[in-house]
Design a protein around this motif. Sequence first.
Motif, PDB file in Angstrom:
ATOM      1  N   SER A  48       0.845  -1.197   0.000  1.00 27.45           N
ATOM      2  CA  SER A  48       0.000   0.000   0.000  1.00 27.45           C
ATOM      3  C   SER A  48       0.879   1.244   0.000  1.00 27.45           C
ATOM      4  O   SER A  48       2.065   1.185   0.315  1.00 27.45           O
ATOM      5  CB  SER A  48      -0.926   0.023   1.219  1.00 27.45           C
ATOM      6  OG  SER A  48      -0.184   0.150   2.402  1.00 27.45           O
ATOM      7  N   GLN A  50       0.536   5.604   1.102  1.00 30.42           N
ATOM      8  CA  GLN A  50      -0.239   6.678   1.705  1.00 30.42           C
ATOM      9  C   GLN A  50       0.345   7.997   1.239  1.00 30.42           C
ATOM     10  O   GLN A  50       1.564   8.154   1.185  1.00 30.42           O
ATOM     11  CB  GLN A  50      -0.200   6.601   3.232  1.00 30.42           C
ATOM     12  CG  GLN A  50      -0.890   5.386   3.785  1.00 30.42           C
ATOM     13  CD  GLN A  50      -0.813   5.316   5.298  1.00 30.42           C
ATOM     14  OE1 GLN A  50      -0.020   6.003   5.931  1.00 30.42           O
ATOM     15  NE2 GLN A  50      -1.641   4.475   5.880  1.00 30.42           N
ATOM     16  N   TYR A  63     -10.132  11.042  -3.926  1.00 32.63           N
ATOM     17  CA  TYR A  63     -10.661   9.790  -4.467  1.00 32.63           C
ATOM     18  C   TYR A  63     -10.132   9.510  -5.872  1.00 32.63           C
ATOM     19  O   TYR A  63      -9.837   8.371  -6.216  1.00 32.63           O
ATOM     20  CB  TYR A  63     -12.192   9.816  -4.455  1.00 32.63           C
ATOM     21  CG  TYR A  63     -12.734  10.079  -3.068  1.00 32.63           C
ATOM     22  CD1 TYR A  63     -12.591   9.136  -2.049  1.00 32.63           C
ATOM     23  CD2 TYR A  63     -13.353  11.285  -2.754  1.00 32.63           C
ATOM     24  CE1 TYR A  63     -13.047   9.378  -0.771  1.00 32.63           C
ATOM     25  CE2 TYR A  63     -13.816  11.542  -1.476  1.00 32.63           C
ATOM     26  CZ  TYR A  63     -13.671  10.577  -0.486  1.00 32.63           C
ATOM     27  OH  TYR A  63     -14.121  10.834   0.780  1.00 32.63           O
ATOM     28  N   GLU A  66      -6.508   8.381  -5.388  1.00 32.71           N
ATOM     29  CA  GLU A  66      -6.470   7.007  -4.878  1.00 32.71           C
ATOM     30  C   GLU A  66      -6.725   5.992  -5.985  1.00 32.71           C
ATOM     31  O   GLU A  66      -6.002   4.992  -6.113  1.00 32.71           O
ATOM     32  CB  GLU A  66      -7.500   6.823  -3.758  1.00 32.71           C
ATOM     33  CG  GLU A  66      -7.132   7.513  -2.471  1.00 32.71           C
ATOM     34  CD  GLU A  66      -8.213   7.453  -1.418  1.00 32.71           C
ATOM     35  OE1 GLU A  66      -7.918   7.840  -0.273  1.00 32.71           O
ATOM     36  OE2 GLU A  66      -9.349   7.031  -1.707  1.00 32.71           O
ATOM     37  N   THR A  76      -3.308  -0.818  -2.600  1.00 27.58           N
ATOM     38  CA  THR A  76      -4.154   0.157  -1.925  1.00 27.58           C
ATOM     39  C   THR A  76      -3.449   1.498  -1.826  1.00 27.58           C
ATOM     40  O   THR A  76      -2.254   1.557  -1.558  1.00 27.58           O
ATOM     41  CB  THR A  76      -4.474  -0.335  -0.496  1.00 27.58           C
ATOM     42  OG1 THR A  76      -5.082  -1.618  -0.573  1.00 27.58           O
ATOM     43  CG2 THR A  76      -5.398   0.621   0.220  1.00 27.58           C
ATOM     44  N   CYS A  77      -4.205   2.565  -2.054  1.00 24.75           N
ATOM     45  CA  CYS A  77      -3.684   3.926  -1.911  1.00 24.75           C
ATOM     46  C   CYS A  77      -4.662   4.714  -1.055  1.00 24.75           C
ATOM     47  O   CYS A  77      -5.864   4.674  -1.297  1.00 24.75           O
ATOM     48  CB  CYS A  77      -3.522   4.587  -3.277  1.00 24.75           C
ATOM     49  SG  CYS A  77      -3.029   6.331  -3.166  1.00 24.75           S
ATOM     50  N   GLN A  78      -4.132   5.417  -0.069  1.00 25.23           N
ATOM     51  CA  GLN A  78      -4.942   6.284   0.766  1.00 25.23           C
ATOM     52  C   GLN A  78      -4.361   7.698   0.705  1.00 25.23           C
ATOM     53  O   GLN A  78      -3.150   7.865   0.823  1.00 25.23           O
ATOM     54  CB  GLN A  78      -4.951   5.803   2.214  1.00 25.23           C
ATOM     55  CG  GLN A  78      -5.584   4.437   2.383  1.00 25.23           C
ATOM     56  CD  GLN A  78      -5.466   3.957   3.817  1.00 25.23           C
ATOM     57  OE1 GLN A  78      -4.358   3.882   4.350  1.00 25.23           O
ATOM     58  NE2 GLN A  78      -6.581   3.656   4.433  1.00 25.23           N
TER      59      GLN A  78
END
Length: 82
Positions: A48, A50, A63, A66, A76-78
């Motif tokens: 992931s 961030q 969004y 992401e 996953t990317c936040q």
Amino acid sequence: FNDYLNRFSIDEIKQEIKEILYENYEIPAQECEISVFTKFDEKLQLSSIQILLSGKSIFKNPYVIEEHFKELLGCTCQVFIK
């Protein structure tokens, strides 16, 4: 030695992400902090990332960013706002 190599690779990934953020979303490097998390499953893989936005970049749509990195990197990317 492996930790050194992994760290070097992570720093390169962070730099590449900053360049993509600037090219695609006009987010300057000084307005983003990148954290990269990896896992080892027979080979080193991204698990992931961030992204912490600050300054004027907090008004970018998190969004969209992401989804872009999820598709690009397959992890996953936040995106967070500072």
